[in-house]
Scaffold this motif. Sequence first.
Motif, PDB file in Angstrom:
ATOM      1  N   UNK A   1       0.848  -1.195   0.000  1.00 42.06           N
ATOM      2  CA  UNK A   1       0.000   0.000   0.000  1.00 42.06           C
ATOM      3  C   UNK A   1       0.875   1.233   0.000  1.00 42.06           C
TER       4      UNK A   1
ATOM      5  N   UNK B   1       1.168   4.307   1.592  1.00 42.33           N
ATOM      6  CA  UNK B   1       0.573   4.670   2.878  1.00 42.33           C
ATOM      7  C   UNK B   1      -0.262   5.951   2.755  1.00 42.33           C
TER       8      UNK B   1
ATOM      9  N   UNK C   1      -3.049   5.849   1.007  1.00 40.08           N
ATOM     10  CA  UNK C   1      -3.912   5.614  -0.140  1.00 40.08           C
ATOM     11  C   UNK C   1      -5.093   4.718   0.178  1.00 40.08           C
ATOM     12  N   UNK C   2      -5.007   4.019   1.316  1.00 45.23           N
ATOM     13  CA  UNK C   2      -6.084   3.164   1.789  1.00 45.23           C
ATOM     14  C   UNK C   2      -6.514   2.135   0.760  1.00 45.23           C
ATOM     15  N   UNK C   3      -5.582   1.652  -0.013  1.00 42.68           N
ATOM     16  CA  UNK C   3      -5.886   0.557  -0.938  1.00 42.68           C
ATOM     17  C   UNK C   3      -4.723  -0.406  -0.939  1.00 42.68           C
ATOM     18  N   UNK C   4      -4.985  -1.624  -0.512  1.00 42.57           N
ATOM     19  CA  UNK C   4      -3.946  -2.638  -0.518  1.00 42.57           C
ATOM     20  C   UNK C   4      -4.034  -3.426  -1.811  1.00 42.57           C
TER      21      UNK C   4
END
Lengths: 113, 114
Positions: free
Chosen positions: A95, A97, A99-102
């Motif tokens: 991720x 950091x 960006x809240x998308x893994x």
Amino acid sequence: NAGVIQTPRHKVTGKGQEATLWCEPISGHSAVFWYRQTIVQGLEFLTYFRNQAPIDDSGMPKERFSAQMPNQSHSTLKIQSTQPQDSAVYLCASEHWGGYEQYFGPGTRLTVL
Amino acid sequence: GDSVTQTEGLVTLTEGLPVMLNCTYQSTYSPFLFWYVQHLNEAPKLLLKSFTDNKRPEHQGFHATLHKSSSSFHLQKSSAQLSDSALYYCALSDRGTNTGKLTFGDGTVLTVKP
């Protein structure tokens, strides 16, 4: 962008042997996560790193599992003395950091005989 | 601790019918909610995310509204397609504790039939 790379894709070990799983995160992503996926338990968090530092290993079985991130381009998950119950698909995600998308890799399917 | 509940393990639908997959959660702090989709032999991919109460993000025809009052984040689509057949995970990240780890529900297998 090749995405998250995991090697090997499949690994078969005998009971008691060691297994090392590799993960190469997406370039520029500062957070790396490890998860385990099984039919019975679903997707479980194991551990994660941010800027190469271990942040949370609350999901790691303490005795035989260890993870490292020696540089920003790869992380390893090592399982010592593998047991049949360790058989699972091990997923790595990275991720950017904040960006809240893994982004998940394809996983390593570990089979312990 | 944090937890996510998906009540349906398996949902089978006929193409063209609406989809609704349930997700409720428990979180101590300020949860961020996600839906991930995993097609057979592929990696999970983010479908939707939401941090804001009562906002409705949409992607690929799917939408979900985060309702903090009822601790829910149900996934919906007006008309199912064959290609929607997959495993769907609802997940939570508690950014209030500055941890990025995802806590997943048990997953719902959606099968869309012709």
